[in-house]
Motif scaffolding. Sequence first.
Motif, PDB file in Angstrom:
ATOM      1  N   GLY A  38      -8.498  -7.165  -6.291  1.00  0.00           N
ATOM      2  CA  GLY A  38      -7.462  -7.872  -5.539  1.00  0.00           C
ATOM      3  C   GLY A  38      -7.614  -9.376  -5.567  1.00  0.00           C
ATOM      4  N   ASN A 144      -2.678  -3.986 -10.620  1.00  0.00           N
ATOM      5  CA  ASN A 144      -1.821  -3.181  -9.744  1.00  0.00           C
ATOM      6  C   ASN A 144      -1.928  -1.705 -10.078  1.00  0.00           C
ATOM      7  OD1 ASN A 144      -0.237  -4.341  -7.583  1.00  0.00           O
ATOM      8  ND2 ASN A 144       0.702  -5.678  -9.103  1.00  0.00           N
ATOM      9  N   GLN A 148      -3.565   1.096  -7.414  1.00  0.00           N
ATOM     10  CA  GLN A 148      -2.712   2.177  -6.913  1.00  0.00           C
ATOM     11  C   GLN A 148      -3.266   3.541  -7.283  1.00  0.00           C
ATOM     12  OE1 GLN A 148       1.408   1.677  -7.914  1.00  0.00           O
ATOM     13  NE2 GLN A 148       1.640  -0.144  -6.654  1.00  0.00           N
ATOM     14  N   ARG A 156      -1.761   3.750   0.735  1.00  0.00           N
ATOM     15  CA  ARG A 156      -1.450   3.009  -0.487  1.00  0.00           C
ATOM     16  C   ARG A 156      -0.510   1.834  -0.229  1.00  0.00           C
ATOM     17  NH1 ARG A 156       0.299   7.093  -3.385  1.00  0.00           N
ATOM     18  NH2 ARG A 156       2.513   6.685  -2.992  1.00  0.00           N
ATOM     19  N   ASP A 160      -1.790  -2.028  -0.735  1.00  0.00           N
ATOM     20  CA  ASP A 160      -1.142  -2.743  -1.829  1.00  0.00           C
ATOM     21  C   ASP A 160      -0.477  -4.016  -1.321  1.00  0.00           C
ATOM     22  OD1 ASP A 160      -0.610  -2.086  -4.821  1.00  0.00           O
ATOM     23  OD2 ASP A 160       1.276  -2.922  -4.104  1.00  0.00           O
ATOM     24  N   ASN A 164      -1.556  -7.903  -2.437  1.00  0.00           N
ATOM     25  CA  ASN A 164      -0.596  -8.865  -2.976  1.00  0.00           C
ATOM     26  C   ASN A 164      -0.471 -10.083  -2.069  1.00  0.00           C
ATOM     27  OD1 ASN A 164       1.010  -7.875  -5.520  1.00  0.00           O
ATOM     28  ND2 ASN A 164       0.665  -6.054  -4.296  1.00  0.00           N
ATOM     29  N   SER A 392       5.651  -8.423  -1.795  1.00  0.00           N
ATOM     30  CA  SER A 392       4.572  -7.476  -2.091  1.00  0.00           C
ATOM     31  C   SER A 392       5.113  -6.060  -2.246  1.00  0.00           C
ATOM     32  CB  SER A 392       3.525  -7.519  -0.972  1.00  0.00           C
ATOM     33  OG  SER A 392       2.917  -8.790  -0.889  1.00  0.00           O
ATOM     34  N   TYR A 395       6.276  -5.236  -5.818  1.00  0.00           N
ATOM     35  CA  TYR A 395       5.222  -4.819  -6.731  1.00  0.00           C
ATOM     36  C   TYR A 395       4.770  -3.392  -6.439  1.00  0.00           C
ATOM     37  CZ  TYR A 395       4.879  -9.599  -8.393  1.00  0.00           C
ATOM     38  OH  TYR A 395       5.165 -10.815  -8.957  1.00  0.00           O
ATOM     39  N   LEU A 396       4.699  -3.051  -5.167  1.00  0.00           N
ATOM     40  CA  LEU A 396       4.357  -1.678  -4.777  1.00  0.00           C
ATOM     41  C   LEU A 396       5.380  -0.700  -5.342  1.00  0.00           C
ATOM     42  CD1 LEU A 396       2.843   0.428  -2.997  1.00  0.00           C
ATOM     43  CD2 LEU A 396       4.380  -0.234  -1.132  1.00  0.00           C
ATOM     44  N   GLU A 400       4.475   2.399  -8.079  1.00  0.00           N
ATOM     45  CA  GLU A 400       4.277   3.777  -7.638  1.00  0.00           C
ATOM     46  C   GLU A 400       5.438   4.711  -7.976  1.00  0.00           C
ATOM     47  OE1 GLU A 400       3.778   3.839  -3.411  1.00  0.00           O
ATOM     48  OE2 GLU A 400       5.785   3.102  -2.981  1.00  0.00           O
TER      49      GLU A 400
END
Length: 483
Positions: A38, A144, A148, A156, A160, A164, A392, A395-396, A400
């Motif tokens: 991270g 990332n 994940q 999660r 995450d 971020n 953020s 990006y998650l 996923e």
Amino acid sequence: MAGKQVTAPGGIVETDIPARLDRLPWGRFHTLVVAALGITWILDGLEVTLAGTVAGALRASPVLNFSSVDIGLIGSAYLAGAVLGALFFGWLTDRLGRKRLFFITLTVYIIATGLTAFSWNLWSFMLFRFLTGAGIGGEYAAINSAIQEMVPARVRGWIDLMINGSFWIGAALGALGAIVLLDPRVIDPEMGWRLAFLGGALLALVVYLMRTWIPESPRWLITHGRAAEAEAIVAGIEARLRAQGHAVPLEPAAKVRLKVRHATPLGEVANALFRRHRGRTAVGFVLMAAQAFFYNAIFFTYALVLTDFFAVPVHEVGWYILPFALGNVLGPVVLGRFFDTIGRRPMIAFTYAMSGILLALTGWLFAEGLLTAQTQTLCWMVIFFFASAAASSAYLTVGETFPLELRALAIAFFYAFGTGIGGVIGPWLFGQLIETGSRTSLFGGYLFGAALMIIAAVVALFFAVKAERRPLEEVARPLSQQD
């Protein structure tokens, strides 16, 4: 050795490794993974903040003497590098593995950001910033996807988002460094901005050492026929957690059957993105493009707004970055848990909508001349409390909601095209608007950014995937999964 056994492409691997990873209690292993991987966002935050806070010093430099438009071009060069780097390294990450790539991309970053300190004109500065961006863009895809795939499903979303959001810890470090390195009473500003970039390279060397013990993603290993290695890694994690006093179940978990593949053809990737999951692709594109324009347009020119419209001295800009960074860090920490409890769809919509509404209101106050440097900064702090969680969550979402075999490339694709449309244009456009010296013109840019965020909020409310607390294999069935 058993750990080196590889199942040939086309063979079937039956494993319970994904379910075992998701049921693990949170332990020291997870904390160390989050810290070592991270920290990428801390580096990116440091880089972006250095570029923003040294803008005034670069304009005043007797060697470089950049204009506001030049500063905008430099920001766009960094983002263009991030776009191309994300695509290239993201493709390699799915083929060669998460671990190998997060070392390669960090090496690119270290070399390029170190060379930035020795820039001698606009073109050399832009080239080194382009290469620095390429390293960071590749990091986003590799890191990332790895995080994940190793974090339990029940947390999660929160983890995450916080990772971020740690971008802004780097932003705070960059701001603090700039306060010292750009103060003419402490050091010659021409030397100060160069030392700032060298400091970023030295920090990255420490990160390189931190990553040496991190294992490859077990989920990636099993799809590539390396089930024995994956089993050894997961068994080792379970043993360490038990030794630390955690209760780790001994009974077998739910299994999944996968057909081994060592690479996924780009045609199959395109089919998954634009046919099988085209609705998810549309959502990801809207979320990424909106937040990229919103963030990059505003933050890359943040220092110029303070110096040009509020007459803040260059060496004091860092003090105004600190509360701004604080709001960005707190947003994912405070709101992140609700993405796993209330759910992805309502929380993504809420954070995007709040960001847009508050930006429009603040832009109007700025245009009317009703804000000081201090109250402007306070407004930014509140806006980006929500915007940080929103960005953020983008990006998650793109990580996923797509299959394991193309997860890194999917992250790279959305980052690249979202940033290419929203990010590269934004700094250049806002640099032009600031150059006019017109508050009204800049307000128009803020309204456009606000509108993009509100549109994204509506899209998320109706079409985002409900991925909270669900295993990755359930959210997006692997392309190689067999019934």
